[in-house]
Design an enzyme around this catalytic site. Structure first.
Site, short mmCIF file in Angstrom:
data_model
loop_
_atom_site.label_atom_id
_atom_site.label_comp_id
_atom_site.label_asym_id
_atom_site.label_seq_id
_atom_site.Cartn_x
_atom_site.Cartn_y
_atom_site.Cartn_z
N ASP A 57 60.53 -68.07 -71.17
CA ASP A 57 59.24 -68.74 -71.33
C ASP A 57 58.69 -69.23 -70.00
O ASP A 57 59.39 -69.26 -68.99
CB ASP A 57 59.37 -69.93 -72.28
CG ASP A 57 59.55 -69.51 -73.73
OD1 ASP A 57 59.14 -68.39 -74.07
OD2 ASP A 57 60.12 -70.31 -74.50
N TYR A 115 72.83 -70.26 -71.66
CA TYR A 115 71.76 -71.08 -71.09
C TYR A 115 72.34 -72.43 -70.67
O TYR A 115 73.27 -72.95 -71.29
CB TYR A 115 70.64 -71.33 -72.10
CG TYR A 115 69.69 -70.17 -72.30
CD1 TYR A 115 68.54 -70.05 -71.53
CD2 TYR A 115 69.95 -69.21 -73.27
CE1 TYR A 115 67.66 -69.00 -71.73
CE2 TYR A 115 69.08 -68.14 -73.47
CZ TYR A 115 67.93 -68.05 -72.70
OH TYR A 115 67.07 -67.00 -72.89
#
Length: 261
Positions: A57, A115
């Site tokens: 994103d 992540y």
């Protein structure tokens, strides 16, 4: 069917602050568009295509990602790697490249992703540090936050921890591990002495999933949410208000593991 028979797999890192994510968007700077522009310049043609292993994103960074490039003519891509990095902006770097068969499917070969979300709990937070981490002021119940991480592991319906899509019906994802640890990646006068990261590894993730999980963990640490709400959100996501995603600046795609190589 891919019409370009020669394929090259790049590993890539980038600092995402200046970009509106990986994927192309009209009139917006994105990482993929920057890479495509430099490939056109160095190859001196536009007869190529590429895909990324992840569509990060806006504002999200990446340490361990992959890009697959397809060409009609074979080239010595290793010899071109220094030129590609010379023309790329300094916040994007192609780390390595290898030849792969054109039949190699990058998307299907991703076996797991990790992540990290970097944050601190500081009373004296310098603005310069905000490029890399997010500050959560106030008292936090660290033991409860670590217990919340354990509840996310396993296969669950994460519809209550993502941004749902009208076209998506399957929200079940498998989290292999989730934890909070102390970080030593960021040191210096502008960084807090104590920095933490939420690390999560899974076989795949939904839109905003990691950032909403981070947001939920903070709310539990602040006693604004009961830890039992995690299980209830798995069972009945429609009964709860949508969680605000944690800001993008703390999130890093840390590692991507590939199979079939």
């Amino acid at each position: 069917m891919q019409s370009r028979p020669h394929s090259y797999l790049f590993s890539i890192s980038y600092f995402g602050a200046r970009y509106k994510g990986w994927a192309p968007q009209p009139n917006q700077p994105t990482v993929q568009r920057k890479v495509e522009r430099v490939l056109r310049h160095v190859l001196e043609h536009e007869d190529f295509s590429l895909i990324g292993a992840s569509r990060t994103d806006s504002g999200v960074s990446c340490v361990g990602g992959f890009v697959q490039v397809f060409l009609r003519e074979k080239v010595d891509m290793n010899s071109l790697l220094p030129d590609l990095n010379e023309y790329l902006p300094q916040d994007i770097q192609l780390n390595s490249v290898q030849d792969v068969p054109a039949s190699f499917n990058l998307i299907q070969s991703v076996s797991q992703k990790t992540y990290r979300y970097y944050f601190t709990n500081s009373r004296d937070f310098h603005p310069f540090a905000s490029a890399f981490l997010f500050n959560i002021p106030g008292e936090l119940d660290w033991e409860m936050m670590k217990e919340a991480c354990k509840l996310f592991t396993g296969k669950h319906d994460f519809k209550g921890f993502c941004r749902p899509s009208e076209n998506k019906t399957d929200y079940v994802r498998e989290v292999l591990s989730a934890s909070i640890s102390n970080s030593r990646e960021f040191l210096g006068q502008y960084f807090p002495q104590e920095i933490h990261f939420f690390e999560i590894t899974g076989t795949g993730f939904l839109h905003h999933q990691v950032r909403m999980m981070m947001s939920a963990i903070w709310q539990i640490g602040k006693e604004e949410m009961g830890i039992s709400e995690i299980a209830r959100r798995f069972e009945s996501p429609e009964e709860f208000e949508k969680l605000p995603p944690a800001p993008a600046n703390g999130l890093v795609l840390w590692e991507t593991l590939l199979s079939n190589l």
